[in-house]
Design a protein around this motif. Structure first.
Motif, PDB file in Angstrom:
ATOM      1  N   ARG A  60       0.821  -1.214   0.000  1.00  0.00           N
ATOM      2  CA  ARG A  60       0.000   0.000   0.000  1.00  0.00           C
ATOM      3  C   ARG A  60       0.856   1.266   0.000  1.00  0.00           C
ATOM      4  N   THR A  61       1.973   1.232   0.703  1.00  0.00           N
ATOM      5  CA  THR A  61       2.843   2.402   0.789  1.00  0.00           C
ATOM      6  C   THR A  61       3.854   2.481  -0.361  1.00  0.00           C
ATOM      7  N   GLY A  62       3.830   1.471  -1.243  1.00  0.00           N
ATOM      8  CA  GLY A  62       4.702   1.505  -2.412  1.00  0.00           C
ATOM      9  C   GLY A  62       6.091   0.949  -2.192  1.00  0.00           C
ATOM     10  N   ILE A  63       6.368   0.409  -1.012  1.00  0.00           N
ATOM     11  CA  ILE A  63       7.686  -0.163  -0.752  1.00  0.00           C
ATOM     12  C   ILE A  63       7.877  -1.445  -1.573  1.00  0.00           C
ATOM     13  N   TRP A  64       6.829  -2.275  -1.637  1.00  0.00           N
ATOM     14  CA  TRP A  64       6.854  -3.484  -2.468  1.00  0.00           C
ATOM     15  C   TRP A  64       5.872  -3.319  -3.608  1.00  0.00           C
ATOM     16  N   ASP A  65       6.192  -3.929  -4.749  1.00  0.00           N
ATOM     17  CA  ASP A  65       5.222  -3.956  -5.840  1.00  0.00           C
ATOM     18  C   ASP A  65       4.241  -5.110  -5.600  1.00  0.00           C
ATOM     19  N   LYS A  66       3.198  -5.163  -6.412  1.00  0.00           N
ATOM     20  CA  LYS A  66       2.136  -6.156  -6.209  1.00  0.00           C
ATOM     21  C   LYS A  66       2.669  -7.587  -6.313  1.00  0.00           C
ATOM     22  N   ASP A  67       3.545  -7.847  -7.272  1.00  0.00           N
ATOM     23  CA  ASP A  67       4.074  -9.210  -7.438  1.00  0.00           C
ATOM     24  C   ASP A  67       4.817  -9.673  -6.191  1.00  0.00           C
ATOM     25  N   ARG A  68       5.654  -8.812  -5.632  1.00  0.00           N
ATOM     26  CA  ARG A  68       6.407  -9.175  -4.415  1.00  0.00           C
ATOM     27  C   ARG A  68       5.448  -9.413  -3.255  1.00  0.00           C
ATOM     28  N   ALA A  69       4.465  -8.540  -3.102  1.00  0.00           N
ATOM     29  CA  ALA A  69       3.509  -8.671  -2.003  1.00  0.00           C
ATOM     30  C   ALA A  69       2.717  -9.969  -2.120  1.00  0.00           C
ATOM     31  N   LEU A  70       2.235 -10.289  -3.303  1.00  0.00           N
ATOM     32  CA  LEU A  70       1.449 -11.511  -3.488  1.00  0.00           C
ATOM     33  C   LEU A  70       2.287 -12.752  -3.246  1.00  0.00           C
ATOM     34  N   LYS A  71       3.546 -12.716  -3.639  1.00  0.00           N
ATOM     35  CA  LYS A  71       4.448 -13.846  -3.387  1.00  0.00           C
ATOM     36  C   LYS A  71       4.627 -14.069  -1.883  1.00  0.00           C
ATOM     37  N   GLU A  72       4.779 -12.996  -1.140  1.00  0.00           N
ATOM     38  CA  GLU A  72       4.957 -13.092   0.314  1.00  0.00           C
ATOM     39  C   GLU A  72       3.692 -13.592   1.012  1.00  0.00           C
ATOM     40  N   ILE A  73       2.535 -13.126   0.579  1.00  0.00           N
ATOM     41  CA  ILE A  73       1.272 -13.517   1.205  1.00  0.00           C
ATOM     42  C   ILE A  73       1.039 -15.013   1.093  1.00  0.00           C
ATOM     43  N   LYS A  74       1.424 -15.603  -0.015  1.00  0.00           N
ATOM     44  CA  LYS A  74       1.194 -17.037  -0.234  1.00  0.00           C
ATOM     45  C   LYS A  74       1.925 -17.908   0.780  1.00  0.00           C
ATOM     46  N   ALA A  75       2.900 -17.343   1.492  1.00  0.00           N
ATOM     47  CA  ALA A  75       3.653 -18.113   2.484  1.00  0.00           C
ATOM     48  C   ALA A  75       2.910 -18.268   3.801  1.00  0.00           C
ATOM     49  N   TYR A  76       1.807 -17.534   3.999  1.00  0.00           N
ATOM     50  CA  TYR A  76       1.085 -17.552   5.251  1.00  0.00           C
ATOM     51  C   TYR A  76      -0.097 -18.509   5.205  1.00  0.00           C
ATOM     52  N   PRO A  77      -0.555 -18.954   6.374  1.00  0.00           N
ATOM     53  CA  PRO A  77      -1.691 -19.886   6.414  1.00  0.00           C
ATOM     54  C   PRO A  77      -2.911 -19.329   5.694  1.00  0.00           C
ATOM     55  N   ASN A  78      -3.692 -20.222   5.144  1.00  0.00           N
ATOM     56  CA  ASN A  78      -4.847 -19.828   4.342  1.00  0.00           C
ATOM     57  C   ASN A  78      -6.113 -19.784   5.201  1.00  0.00           C
ATOM     58  N   TYR A  79      -6.273 -18.717   5.956  1.00  0.00           N
ATOM     59  CA  TYR A  79      -7.466 -18.520   6.752  1.00  0.00           C
ATOM     60  C   TYR A  79      -8.509 -17.779   5.927  1.00  0.00           C
ATOM     61  N   ASP A  80      -9.755 -17.882   6.341  1.00  0.00           N
ATOM     62  CA  ASP A  80     -10.803 -17.204   5.592  1.00  0.00           C
ATOM     63  C   ASP A  80     -11.635 -16.307   6.492  1.00  0.00           C
ATOM     64  N   GLN A  81     -12.419 -15.455   5.841  1.00  0.00           N
ATOM     65  CA  GLN A  81     -13.336 -14.591   6.563  1.00  0.00           C
ATOM     66  C   GLN A  81     -14.528 -14.303   5.664  1.00  0.00           C
ATOM     67  N   ILE A  82     -15.653 -14.117   6.325  1.00  0.00           N
ATOM     68  CA  ILE A  82     -16.879 -13.706   5.643  1.00  0.00           C
ATOM     69  C   ILE A  82     -17.363 -12.479   6.387  1.00  0.00           C
ATOM     70  N   ALA A  83     -17.464 -11.377   5.666  1.00  0.00           N
ATOM     71  CA  ALA A  83     -17.927 -10.126   6.261  1.00  0.00           C
ATOM     72  C   ALA A  83     -19.372  -9.891   5.860  1.00  0.00           C
ATOM     73  N   PHE A  84     -20.241  -9.805   6.854  1.00  0.00           N
ATOM     74  CA  PHE A  84     -21.642  -9.456   6.621  1.00  0.00           C
ATOM     75  C   PHE A  84     -21.725  -7.945   6.660  1.00  0.00           C
ATOM     76  N   ILE A  85     -21.963  -7.358   5.508  1.00  0.00           N
ATOM     77  CA  ILE A  85     -21.962  -5.907   5.383  1.00  0.00           C
ATOM     78  C   ILE A  85     -23.339  -5.328   5.694  1.00  0.00           C
ATOM     79  N   THR A  86     -24.391  -6.073   5.370  1.00  0.00           N
ATOM     80  CA  THR A  86     -25.748  -5.580   5.618  1.00  0.00           C
ATOM     81  C   THR A  86     -26.466  -6.453   6.647  1.00  0.00           C
ATOM     82  N   GLN A  87     -27.377  -5.821   7.363  1.00  0.00           N
ATOM     83  CA  GLN A  87     -28.199  -6.566   8.322  1.00  0.00           C
ATOM     84  C   GLN A  87     -29.081  -7.572   7.592  1.00  0.00           C
ATOM     85  N   LYS A  88     -29.488  -7.233   6.386  1.00  0.00           N
ATOM     86  CA  LYS A  88     -30.295  -8.135   5.564  1.00  0.00           C
ATOM     87  C   LYS A  88     -29.575  -9.483   5.385  1.00  0.00           C
TER      88      LYS A  88
END
Length: 159
Positions: free
Chosen positions: A117-145
């Motif tokens: 986000r701050t431009g220190i790493w480009d997208k390719d470097r960031a995505l490569k690093e993220i893949k090294a972390y556990p694959n957790y998930d989340q579901i965000a309920f944005i509406t009360q509906k």
């Protein structure tokens, strides 16, 4: 399907009003399909609120989303990282959806997102690093509906 919400409170009637900060997918009520992840969230919250217990709330989640607007992110994370950065910066485009699901920017992943986000790493470097972390998930309920249509409180347990 059973989903979990880590907290310091028993939440029988979840709502979107009590979400007080912008997270990965914006302001909403967050759950996960990974019990261990919810346990960690609950313990972390309890650690910040010394006089509270760590609680994991369990919900039955319907799998028929009907007319709800559901945004889900594929495993490649290319679109995900930009979306998370926008949400963390206060962009409100997430409000176009009733619920959003995908990977979690946990503490380690968020450091990578922040370097991108701050431009220190480009997208390719960031995505490569993220893949090294556990694959957790989340579901965000944005509406009360979405909450009212898909979530039914089941139980809770202390950790």
């Amino acid at each position: 399907m059973i989903v979990y919400h880590g907290s310091t409170e028993i939440i029988k009637k979840p709502d979107v009003l009590h979400s007080y900060r912008l997270l990965d997918f914006g302001q909403g009520f967050y759950v996960t399909t990974v019990k261990e992840q919810a346990i960690r969230w609950a313990r972390r919250k309890a650690g910040l609120q010394k006089d509270k217990s760590a609680i994991v709330n369990c919900y039955q989640m319907a799998d028929d989303f009907g007319d709800l607007e559901h945004k889900t992110f594929p495993e490649d994370l290319f679109e995900w990282i930009d979306f998370v950065c926008k949400c963390r910066d206060g962009n409100s485009a997430y409000k176009e959806h009733d619920l959003i699901s995908g990977k979690v920017a946990n503490d380690k992943v968020f450091r990578v997102v922040d370097l991108y986000r701050t431009g220190i790493w480009d997208k390719d470097r960031a995505l490569k690093e993220i893949k090294a972390y556990p694959n957790y998930d989340q579901i965000a309920f944005i509406t009360q509906k979405a909450i009212d249509k898909l979530l039914i409180y089941d139980s809770y347990f202390e950790v």
